[in-house]
Design an enzyme around this catalytic site. Structure first.
Site, PDB file in Angstrom:
ATOM      1  N   LYS A 232       0.865  -0.914  -0.045  1.00 37.47           N
ATOM      2  CA  LYS A 232       0.307  -0.291  -0.062  1.00 37.47           C
ATOM      3  C   LYS A 232       0.654   1.162   0.032  1.00 37.47           C
ATOM      4  O   LYS A 232       1.389   1.975   1.603  1.00 37.47           O
ATOM      5  CB  LYS A 232      -0.896   0.119   1.131  1.00 37.47           C
ATOM      6  CG  LYS A 232      -2.303   0.885   0.997  1.00 37.47           C
ATOM      7  CD  LYS A 232      -2.930   0.095   2.345  1.00 37.47           C
ATOM      8  CE  LYS A 232      -4.167   1.666   2.412  1.00 37.47           C
ATOM      9  NZ  LYS A 232      -5.365   1.216   1.491  1.00 37.47           N
TER      10      LYS A 232
HETATM   11  C1  LIG Z   1      -6.903  -0.085  -3.988  1.00 35.65           C
HETATM   12  C2  LIG Z   1      -6.928  -1.097  -2.962  1.00 35.65           C
HETATM   13  N1  LIG Z   1      -7.697  -2.288  -2.898  1.00 35.65           N
HETATM   14  C3  LIG Z   1      -8.724  -2.673  -1.930  1.00 35.65           C
HETATM   15  C4  LIG Z   1      -8.522  -1.816  -0.634  1.00 35.65           C
HETATM   16  C5  LIG Z   1      -9.253  -2.317   0.281  1.00 35.65           C
HETATM   17  O1  LIG Z   1      -8.570  -3.053   1.004  1.00 35.65           O
HETATM   18  P1  LIG Z   1      -8.771  -3.049   2.898  1.00 35.65           P
HETATM   19  O2  LIG Z   1     -10.016  -3.845   2.943  1.00 35.65           O
HETATM   20  O3  LIG Z   1      -8.180  -3.731   3.320  1.00 35.65           O
HETATM   21  O4  LIG Z   1      -8.754  -2.022   3.353  1.00 35.65           O
HETATM   22  C6  LIG Z   1      -8.154  -0.469  -0.852  1.00 35.65           C
HETATM   23  C7  LIG Z   1      -8.502   0.071   0.516  1.00 35.65           C
HETATM   24  O5  LIG Z   1      -7.284   0.453   0.832  1.00 35.65           O
HETATM   25  C8  LIG Z   1      -7.625   0.103  -1.554  1.00 35.65           C
HETATM   26  O6  LIG Z   1      -6.732   1.235  -1.545  1.00 35.65           O
END
Ligand SMILES: Cc1ncc(COP(=O)(O)O)c(C=O)c1O
Length: 326
Positions: free
Chosen positions: A157
């Site tokens: 991330k």
């Molecule tokens: C690009 C992206 N995909 C998917 C998600 C979903 O991830 P999570 O369930 O860990 O928040 C997020 C959010 O964090 C994101 O930024």
């Protein structure tokens, strides 16, 4: 204001106005940061952080991918997150841990720049709109693609990678949609700008695999577990774009979006054009646990209430299974 109150900044709490960075910070120029998005929910026993160990683990994974040595242990970051919720007196909130490269170099190898850590908290309601959770959202397939394998690191991330997400979000807004779904470099369904995607057809839930340039979503994992709990078969496999148009149900998962039905894609109604039964069932499980109405049977909640031990798990829901059955 989002991000007001006290911010945990490099080991101590400071008022938000004092948590500032110099314009020479490397991350401002080159996107050299990693971050998390976490929610704390209001339960009958005070605020509880959802999937805290999983988010801390992903933060460290992101740092490892980006070769950032965090000057704090996972236990310290975990305690600081709980402290930030408590210090700011939130009943519920969004939590944004951020690790970024500060000043030190204008060169592209970031490792000569400092490593700074902040934990920001703020109240945040429904990300995709107040009615979205019940009514569903209208989305488009984006003209932007997720990065091809070897051109970015979607398992991390990483701040700079969110330029693509911003293009997807702006395009969708400009066309009158709530969100866009990007395809991967091969043309298979990848994910929304900030959400993973599930597609239900004939009682089977399908979702793109990690090789589809998706972020390994924490909520995605939670929903995979909940689908298994309620006996819905799941297939993680590459999905053709038109699957979105022949699906019975489509829904997003994410910390911000929680579990949100998609009611149309490219103006074509999904199924009957309203939330479907499997989506509703998963929402019932998800919100039941996060809001403390159902027992926390998987141990996903960490108490951040006033008297809570730092990072103590919440045992059971507002009412435990044993209490409810007698
Ligand atoms: C690009 C992206 N995909 C998917 C998600 C979903 O991830 P999570 O369930 O860990 O928040 C997020 C959010 O964090 C994101 O930024």
């Amino acid at each position: 204001m989002a991000g007001g109150g006290q911010i945990w900044f490099n080991g101590r709490f400071v008022p938000a106005a004092q948590a500032v960075v110099p314009v020479t910070a490397h991350a401002l120029h080159y996107g050299s940061s990693v971050f998390e998005g976490i929610r704390a929910y209001a339960t009958g026993r005070g605020p509880a952080v959802f999937c805290l160990p999983q988010h801390v683990r992903r933060l460290y994974d992101s740092c490892r991918i980006f070769r950032i040595d965090l000057p704090y242990s996972p236990a310290q970051i975990t305690a600081a997150i709980v402290d930030a919720v408590r210090t700011n007196g939130h009943a519920s909130c969004y939590i944004r841990p951020l690790v970024f490269r500060g000043p030190g170099t204008f060169g592209l190898d970031p490792r000569k720049a400092s490593v700074e850590v902040a934990i920001i908290t703020f109240p945040w309601g429904r990300y995709l709109g107040q009615d979205a959770v019940e009514q569903g959202v209208d989305v488009m397939v984006s003209s932007w693609r997720r990065a091809a394998p070897g051109t970015a690191a979607p398992m991390g991330k990483i701040g700079g990678q969110y330029v693509t997400s911003q293009f997807i979000a702006m395009e969708a807004a400009d066309h009158g949609f709530v969100e866009g779904i990007a395809l991967d470099a091969q043309g298979f369904i990848s994910e929304g700008s900030g959400e993973n995607v599930f597609v239900v057809k004939d009682g089977v839930a399908h979702t793109p695999p990690l090789s589809g340039a998706i972020l390994p979503g924490v909520t995605r994992s939670v929903v995979l577990t909940l689908l298994s709990d309620v006996g819905v078969p799941v297939r993680e496999e590459p999905l053709l774009r038109e699957f979105l148009h022949v699906a019975d149900e489509v829904f997003f998962t994410g910390t911000a979006a929680e579990v949100t039905p998609v009611r149309s894609v490219d103006r074509i109604p999904v199924g009957a054009g309203r939330r479907g039964p499997i989506t509703a069932n998963i929402q019932e499980q998800f919100f039941g646990i996060t809001e403390g109405r159902l027992p926390d049977r998987h141990g996903w909640l960490t108490s951040a209430g006033a008297g809570a031990e730092a990072a103590a798990p919440v045992r059971g829901g507002a009412q435990s299974a044993a209490e409810r059955t007698g």
